[in-house]
Design an enzyme around this catalytic site. Structure first.
Site, PDB file in Angstrom:
ATOM      1  N   HIS A  92      20.257  64.511   9.234  1.00 41.45           N
ATOM      2  CA  HIS A  92      21.433  64.545   8.354  1.00 41.45           C
ATOM      3  C   HIS A  92      22.353  63.357   8.637  1.00 41.45           C
ATOM      4  CE1 HIS A  92      20.462  68.395   6.689  1.00 41.45           C
ATOM      5  NE2 HIS A  92      20.681  69.083   7.796  1.00 41.45           N
ATOM      6  N   HIS A  98      16.963  67.703  13.769  1.00 39.69           N
ATOM      7  CA  HIS A  98      17.381  68.134  12.428  1.00 39.69           C
ATOM      8  C   HIS A  98      18.750  67.535  12.061  1.00 39.69           C
ATOM      9  CE1 HIS A  98      17.649  71.067   9.066  1.00 39.69           C
ATOM     10  NE2 HIS A  98      18.949  71.003   9.328  1.00 39.69           N
ATOM     11  N   GLU A  99      19.699  67.690  12.957  1.00 40.65           N
ATOM     12  CA  GLU A  99      21.043  67.192  12.669  1.00 40.65           C
ATOM     13  C   GLU A  99      21.104  65.665  12.664  1.00 40.65           C
ATOM     14  OE1 GLU A  99      23.329  69.032  11.574  1.00 40.65           O
ATOM     15  OE2 GLU A  99      22.367  70.946  11.978  1.00 40.65           O
TER      16      GLU A  99
END
Length: 247
Positions: A32, A28-29
C-alpha cells in the site's frame, strides 16, 4: 514439571505465529505504502503493530516509521485518513488543504491512484507467497525415482551380469535419473545391452537383457523412502523403487 515441554512448544508456536503475521502484514502494508507514494499519495505513518509506539523515526518524505507495542498487525495512515484503518475521511484535515495538497491525500487523489494503492497490498502478498513456495521447492529439491533392480525373472538367454539391488545409472548410454527415462532406452537387435550400474558403491558396466519395454510391463515396487542432503545444502527426497526385469 511435566508441563514444561508443552509450555515451551506453545510459546514457540505463538512466537512463530507472531513472526509470520508480522512479515505478512508488513509486506501487505508496504505494498500500500510504496504504490501510494509512487501515485503521489502522502503516507503520514507506517506502523508495525498497534498501540503505544516503542521506537520511531521520520524519513525525508515526512512519514513516521514506528514499531508499536502489540505486534498483531500493522497499518499505513495516508493523508486525509480519519484513522489507521483508512475507514473514513478526516474532514477537518481535508478542509484546510488546498487543491494541490488534496491531490496528495488518499481521498483527493484520482480514482486510478486510489485503486492502485488499495490493490497493491494483496498483490504484494501474492508475490510473497510465490517467492516463499519457490524458495521452499528450491530448498527441498526435485523428487527423483532412481530405478533399481528388485528381482530378475528367469530368461531363456539369461540375465547377463545384473544382480538384484543394482541401481541402474544408464542403459545403452541413456542416463536413468528416474524410472520414466526407461521409456527412452533403445532396443537394438542383440541379446544383451550395456548397463551402467551402481553395485555396493561401485560404478561399473555390465551386460543385461533387453529390458526397456519389459521393465515397464513388470512395473515398479516401492521399497522405501529416504531423505538426504546434497553438497549444495538442499534436501533431496527420493522414492527408492525397483524395476523387475522380465521379457
Amino acid at each position: 514439571m511435566d508441563f514444561l515441554p508443552d509450555l515451551v512448544s506453545m510459546l514457540q508456536t505463538a512466537l512463530a505465529f507472531v513472526i509470520a503475521l508480522s512479515i505478512i502484514v508488513t509486506v501487505h502494508e508496504y505494498g500500500h505504502y510504496i504504490v501510494g507514494r509512487l501515485c503521489g499519495i502522502k503516507a503520514e505513518a507506517f506502523s508495525i503493530g498497534f498501540g503505544p509506539k516503542l521506537i520511531s523515526r521520520v524519513d525525508k518524505h515526512g512519514t513516521v516509521w514506528k514499531i508499536s507495542l502489540f505486534p498483531l498487525g500493522g497499518y499505513v495512515k495516508f493523508l486525509g485518513d480519519a484513522n489507521a484503518t483508512s475507514a473514513g475521511v478526516d474532514e477537518e484535515t481535508m478542509a484546510r488543504l488546498n487543491a494541490e495538497e488534496r491531490r496528495h491525500s488518499m481521498h483527493g487523489a484520482p480514482l486510478w491512484a486510489r485503486a492502485a494503492t488499495v490493490a497493491a497490498g494483496p498483490v504484494f502478498n501474492f508475490i510473497l507467497s510465490i517467492l516463499v513456495f519457490a524458495g521452499a521447492m528450491a530448498w527441498e529439491g526435485k523428487p527423483a525415482v532412481p530405478p533399481q533392480v528388485a528381482d530378475l525373472v528367469a530368461l531363456p538367454g539369461g540375465s547377463g551380469d545384473l544382480r538384484p539391488g543394482d541401481r541402474l545409472l544408464a542403459i545403452e548410454g541413456v542416463a536413468l535419473p528416474d524410472y520414466d527415462r526407461l521409456r527412452e532406452v533403445p532396443t537394438p537387435e542383440k541379446p544383451f545391452l550395456s548397463y551402467r550400474v551402481l553395485r555396493d558403491g561401485t560404478d561399473m558396466v555390465v551386460d543385461g537383457p533387453q529390458a526397456g519395454a519389459a521393465a515397464r510391463r513388470a512395473g515398479v515396487a516401492a521399497i522405501g523412502r529416504r531423505c538426504r542432503r546434497d553438497p549444495r545444502g538442499r534436501r533431496d527426497h527420493r522414492d527408492r523403487r525397483a524395476a523387475d526385469l522380465a521379457l
